[in-house]
Design a protein around this motif. Sequence first.
Motif, PDB file in Angstrom:
ATOM      1  N   MET A   1       0.834  -1.176   0.000  1.00 15.26           N
ATOM      2  CA  MET A   1       0.000   0.000   0.000  1.00 15.26           C
ATOM      3  C   MET A   1       0.880   1.241   0.000  1.00 15.26           C
ATOM      4  SD  MET A   1      -3.162  -0.938   0.055  1.00 15.26           S
ATOM      5  CE  MET A   1      -4.243   0.250   0.763  1.00 15.26           C
ATOM      6  N   ILE A   2       0.428   2.250  -0.690  1.00 14.89           N
ATOM      7  CA  ILE A   2       1.124   3.532  -0.717  1.00 14.89           C
ATOM      8  C   ILE A   2       0.200   4.572  -0.084  1.00 14.89           C
ATOM      9  CG2 ILE A   2       2.122   5.332  -2.155  1.00 14.89           C
ATOM     10  CD1 ILE A   2       2.652   3.188  -4.277  1.00 14.89           C
ATOM     11  N   TYR A   3       0.722   5.290   0.886  1.00 10.99           N
ATOM     12  CA  TYR A   3      -0.008   6.358   1.554  1.00 10.99           C
ATOM     13  C   TYR A   3       0.770   7.645   1.338  1.00 10.99           C
ATOM     14  CZ  TYR A   3      -2.012   2.333   3.922  1.00 10.99           C
ATOM     15  OH  TYR A   3      -2.608   1.130   4.197  1.00 10.99           O
ATOM     16  N   LYS A   4       0.094   8.686   0.827  1.00 11.29           N
ATOM     17  CA  LYS A   4       0.757   9.961   0.569  1.00 11.29           C
ATOM     18  C   LYS A   4       0.038  11.073   1.317  1.00 11.29           C
ATOM     19  CE  LYS A   4       2.522   9.010  -4.044  1.00 11.29           C
ATOM     20  NZ  LYS A   4       2.519   9.484  -5.436  1.00 11.29           N
TER      21      LYS A   4
ATOM     22  N   GLU B   1       4.673  -1.673   2.493  1.00 16.57           N
ATOM     23  CA  GLU B   1       3.935  -0.459   2.824  1.00 16.57           C
ATOM     24  C   GLU B   1       4.871   0.733   2.686  1.00 16.57           C
ATOM     25  OE1 GLU B   1       2.360  -0.490   6.799  1.00 16.57           O
ATOM     26  OE2 GLU B   1       4.313  -0.733   7.695  1.00 16.57           O
ATOM     27  N   LEU B   2       4.327   1.824   2.167  1.00 14.83           N
ATOM     28  CA  LEU B   2       5.122   3.001   1.854  1.00 14.83           C
ATOM     29  C   LEU B   2       4.345   4.243   2.248  1.00 14.83           C
ATOM     30  CD1 LEU B   2       7.565   4.249   0.310  1.00 14.83           C
ATOM     31  CD2 LEU B   2       6.174   4.061  -1.758  1.00 14.83           C
ATOM     32  N   ASN B   3       5.008   5.152   2.964  1.00 12.67           N
ATOM     33  CA  ASN B   3       4.393   6.413   3.353  1.00 12.67           C
ATOM     34  C   ASN B   3       5.280   7.555   2.889  1.00 12.67           C
ATOM     35  OD1 ASN B   3       4.116   8.464   6.172  1.00 12.67           O
ATOM     36  ND2 ASN B   3       2.426   8.103   4.802  1.00 12.67           N
ATOM     37  N   ARG B   4       4.713   8.497   2.143  1.00 10.79           N
ATOM     38  CA  ARG B   4       5.434   9.668   1.646  1.00 10.79           C
ATOM     39  C   ARG B   4       4.667  10.916   2.061  1.00 10.79           C
ATOM     40  NH1 ARG B   4       9.435   6.864   1.010  1.00 10.79           N
ATOM     41  NH2 ARG B   4      10.113   6.055  -0.977  1.00 10.79           N
ATOM     42  N   ASN B   5       5.377  11.891   2.611  1.00  7.61           N
ATOM     43  CA  ASN B   5       4.763  13.145   3.039  1.00  7.61           C
ATOM     44  C   ASN B   5       5.519  14.316   2.455  1.00  7.61           C
ATOM     45  OD1 ASN B   5       2.691  12.236   5.041  1.00  7.61           O
ATOM     46  ND2 ASN B   5       4.500  11.265   5.902  1.00  7.61           N
TER      47      ASN B   5
ATOM     48  N   SER C   1      -2.534  16.012  -8.461  1.00  5.66           N
ATOM     49  CA  SER C   1      -1.153  15.813  -8.899  1.00  5.66           C
ATOM     50  C   SER C   1      -0.398  14.830  -8.023  1.00  5.66           C
ATOM     51  CB  SER C   1      -0.405  17.148  -8.929  1.00  5.66           C
ATOM     52  OG  SER C   1      -0.258  17.657  -7.627  1.00  5.66           O
ATOM     53  N   SER C   2      -0.948  14.464  -6.875  1.00  6.30           N
ATOM     54  CA  SER C   2      -0.222  13.565  -5.988  1.00  6.30           C
ATOM     55  C   SER C   2      -0.764  12.146  -6.006  1.00  6.30           C
ATOM     56  CB  SER C   2      -0.268  14.084  -4.553  1.00  6.30           C
ATOM     57  OG  SER C   2      -1.585  13.995  -4.064  1.00  6.30           O
ATOM     58  N   THR C   3      -1.830  11.921  -6.735  1.00  8.94           N
ATOM     59  CA  THR C   3      -2.444  10.605  -6.718  1.00  8.94           C
ATOM     60  C   THR C   3      -1.654   9.594  -7.538  1.00  8.94           C
ATOM     61  OG1 THR C   3      -4.480   9.412  -7.105  1.00  8.94           O
ATOM     62  CG2 THR C   3      -3.972  11.118  -8.667  1.00  8.94           C
ATOM     63  N   THR C   4      -1.771   8.348  -7.198  1.00 11.31           N
ATOM     64  CA  THR C   4      -1.105   7.300  -7.962  1.00 11.31           C
ATOM     65  C   THR C   4      -2.044   6.714  -9.001  1.00 11.31           C
ATOM     66  OG1 THR C   4      -1.723   5.693  -6.284  1.00 11.31           O
ATOM     67  CG2 THR C   4       0.469   6.663  -6.102  1.00 11.31           C
ATOM     68  N   SER C   5      -3.270   7.204  -9.068  1.00 11.03           N
ATOM     69  CA  SER C   5      -4.198   6.721 -10.081  1.00 11.03           C
ATOM     70  C   SER C   5      -3.996   7.507 -11.367  1.00 11.03           C
ATOM     71  CB  SER C   5      -5.639   6.878  -9.587  1.00 11.03           C
ATOM     72  OG  SER C   5      -5.994   8.245  -9.578  1.00 11.03           O
ATOM     73  N   SER C   6      -4.873   7.294 -12.322  1.00  9.87           N
ATOM     74  CA  SER C   6      -4.714   7.960 -13.612  1.00  9.87           C
ATOM     75  C   SER C   6      -5.439   9.302 -13.674  1.00  9.87           C
ATOM     76  CB  SER C   6      -5.231   7.041 -14.728  1.00  9.87           C
ATOM     77  OG  SER C   6      -6.605   6.762 -14.503  1.00  9.87           O
ATOM     78  N   ALA C   7      -5.814   9.867 -12.528  1.00  7.49           N
ATOM     79  CA  ALA C   7      -6.488  11.159 -12.514  1.00  7.49           C
ATOM     80  C   ALA C   7      -5.598  12.227 -13.140  1.00  7.49           C
ATOM     81  CB  ALA C   7      -6.841  11.547 -11.075  1.00  7.49           C
ATOM     82  N   ARG C   8      -6.198  13.160 -13.834  1.00  6.25           N
ATOM     83  CA  ARG C   8      -5.453  14.222 -14.500  1.00  6.25           C
ATOM     84  C   ARG C   8      -5.679  15.546 -13.788  1.00  6.25           C
ATOM     85  NH1 ARG C   8      -1.967  11.314 -16.713  1.00  6.25           N
ATOM     86  NH2 ARG C   8      -2.647   9.993 -18.386  1.00  6.25           N
ATOM     87  N   SER C   9      -4.676  16.383 -13.820  1.00 10.50           N
ATOM     88  CA  SER C   9      -4.741  17.702 -13.209  1.00 10.50           C
ATOM     89  C   SER C   9      -4.482  18.745 -14.284  1.00 10.50           C
ATOM     90  CB  SER C   9      -3.673  17.813 -12.122  1.00 10.50           C
ATOM     91  OG  SER C   9      -3.569  19.136 -11.667  1.00 10.50           O
ATOM     92  N   ALA C  10      -4.869  19.986 -14.020  1.00 13.04           N
ATOM     93  CA  ALA C  10      -4.552  21.069 -14.942  1.00 13.04           C
ATOM     94  C   ALA C  10      -3.058  21.340 -14.958  1.00 13.04           C
ATOM     95  CB  ALA C  10      -5.300  22.330 -14.526  1.00 13.04           C
TER      96      ALA C  10
END
Length: 116
Positions: free
Chosen positions: A1-4, A33-37, A97-106
């Motif tokens: 799991m990745i938690y940001k 498991e991975l946590n990034r802040n 911009s921080s998600t690991t999914s394929s969501a797009r940002s401006a």
Amino acid sequence: MIYKGALAGDHARSVWIGDVLIRAAAEGTSTFELNRNLVLTDGARADSVPNLEIETGEIEGAGHASATGRFDDEQLFYLQARGIPEDAPGGWWSPASSTTSSARSAYPRWPSTCTR
């Protein structure tokens, strides 16, 4: 799991405790498991405690990692060179911009070195 996480504000604080328990009956398990802040302002703080407990010697692999950091001058230059103003909505960060999914940002995604 990745938690940001990304924190902004004088009293912003996050605490993440990641507990992974591999029981004796869970042979062949592989987990990480991975946590990034990302700390965006002075006064913000992120605490991270990854825990891993393994009750069997027969696993594929297991691990954990955690990192908390800020943008450095090179990363800020990267964003500014791509036309992202410092006063952009959400400051230097937007949830998309921080998600690991394929969501797009401006705005383009920050380089992977920003989350070290």
